[in-house]
Design an enzyme around this catalytic site. Structure first.
Site, PDB file in Angstrom:
ATOM      1  CG  ASP A 162      -1.147  -5.823   9.400  1.00  0.00           C
ATOM      2  OD1 ASP A 162      -0.635  -6.364  10.198  1.00  0.00           O
ATOM      3  OD2 ASP A 162      -0.520  -4.778   8.620  1.00  0.00           O
TER       4      ASP A 162
ATOM      5  NE  ARG B 270       4.465  -4.855   2.428  1.00  0.00           N
ATOM      6  CZ  ARG B 270       3.630  -5.544   2.051  1.00  0.00           C
ATOM      7  NH1 ARG B 270       3.770  -6.446   0.975  1.00  0.00           N
ATOM      8  NH2 ARG B 270       2.214  -5.350   2.495  1.00  0.00           N
TER       9      ARG B 270
ATOM     10  CG  ASP C 238      -2.634  -3.831  12.308  1.00  0.00           C
ATOM     11  OD1 ASP C 238      -1.609  -3.580  13.047  1.00  0.00           O
ATOM     12  OD2 ASP C 238      -2.857  -3.306  11.304  1.00  0.00           O
TER      13      ASP C 238
ATOM     14  CB  THR D 204      10.299   1.230  -1.527  1.00  0.00           C
ATOM     15  OG1 THR D 204      10.747   0.729  -0.070  1.00  0.00           O
ATOM     16  CG2 THR D 204      10.989   2.932  -1.558  1.00  0.00           C
TER      17      THR D 204
END
Length: 213
Positions: free
Chosen positions: A204, A108, A207, A112
Site C-alpha cells: 500500500d 477505493r 501506508d 466493490t
C-alpha cells in the site's frame, strides 16, 4: 516492449530501475520510501515533459548574444490523487516550480473496488493547462479513470497520467475509457490479486509513504 497501445510509455532508465528496486523492498522505511518516490517522479518528469512546446528567444550572455529555447504555450498543472499521489508532487515541482497543484480525493471501496470521491480542489484555469495526474499505483484503474473524467468534466483537454507501477488490468481500463490520455509508468507488473493489489507491486503506497497501517 509492451503491446498495449501507443499511448503507454514505460520509462526504463537505469536510475529509475535501481530506485524502484529500493521502493519495492519491504525493508525500506517511510523516510527513504518518500524520498525515493520523489526522486523517481522527478526522473520520470523528464520523459513526461519531453514534448512541451518551446520557442526561440535571444539571451544576453556575459560575452555575447545566444539564441536559446524556452518553454511556451500551456502552463503545467499537477494533480495528485489523494493520498498516495502526494508522494510524487514535490519531485515534479523541483523541475517545474511554477506549476499549480490541484487535489482530487478518491478512495477505493474495499468491497466493490469502485472509486468514491470525497474531495476536490483544482486551479481555476485547468482548461488552459497541461495536466499531469499522479498516483504511485495504477491497479484496477478505477480511481485514475474517475479522476481523469472528473478533470474532463471541468474543461481539461490535455491530461497525462503518471504512475510508478501499473497492472495490466489498470492500463486496459484507462486506455479503453480515455484513449486520448498518455500513460507513463516505471514498471508494468504481472497482475492484480483477489484484493485488487498489484503483484508483486510494493504494498500500500499510502501506508508506506506516511507510516500508517
Amino acid at each position: 516492449m509492451y503491446d498495449y497501445c501507443k499511448n503507454v510509455h514505460v520509462v526504463e532508465h537505469p536510475l529509475i530501475q535501481h530506485k524502484m528496486a529500493l521502493i519495492r523492498d519491504v525493508n525500506t522505511g517511510a523516510k527513504d520510501f518518500r524520498e525515493l518516490c520523489e526522486e523517481v517522479a522527478m526522473l520520470m518528469a523528464y520523459e513526461v515533459t519531453r514534448n512541451l512546446s518551446v520557442e526561440e528567444v535571444e539571451v544576453q550572455t556575459p560575452v555575447g548574444k545566444a539564441k536559446c529555447k524556452m518553454l511556451c504555450g500551456k502552463k503545467l498543472g499537477i494533480v495528485p490523487i489523494l493520498r498516495a499521489g502526494l508522494g510524487m508532487v514535490n519531485g515534479i515541482l523541483q523541475l517545474v516550480p511554477t506549476a499549480k497543484v490541484g487535489h482530487i480525493g478518491l478512495y477505493r471501496d474495499p468491497k466493490t473496488l469502485e472509486p468514491v470521491e470525497y474531495y476536490c480542489k483544482l486551479p481555476n484555469d485547468i482548461e488552459e493547462r497541461d495536466l499531469i495526474v499522479v498516483d504511485p499505483m495504477l491497479a484496477t484503474g478505477g480511481s485514475a479513470t474517475a479522476a481523469i473524467q472528473f478533470l474532463k468534466d471541468r474543461g481539461a483537454t490535455s491530461i497525462r497520467l503518471v504512475d510508478l507501477i501499473a497492472a495490466p488490468e489498470g492500463i486496459a481500463k484507462v486506455t479503453k475509457v480515455h484513449d486520448d490520455v498518455e500513460i507513463y509508468v516505471a514498471a508494468i507488473d504481472e497482475k492484480l490479486n483477489d484484493q485488487g493489489y498489484i503483484l508483486p507491486g510494493l504494498g500500500d503506497a499510502g501506508d508506506r509513504l506516511f507510516g500508517t497501517k
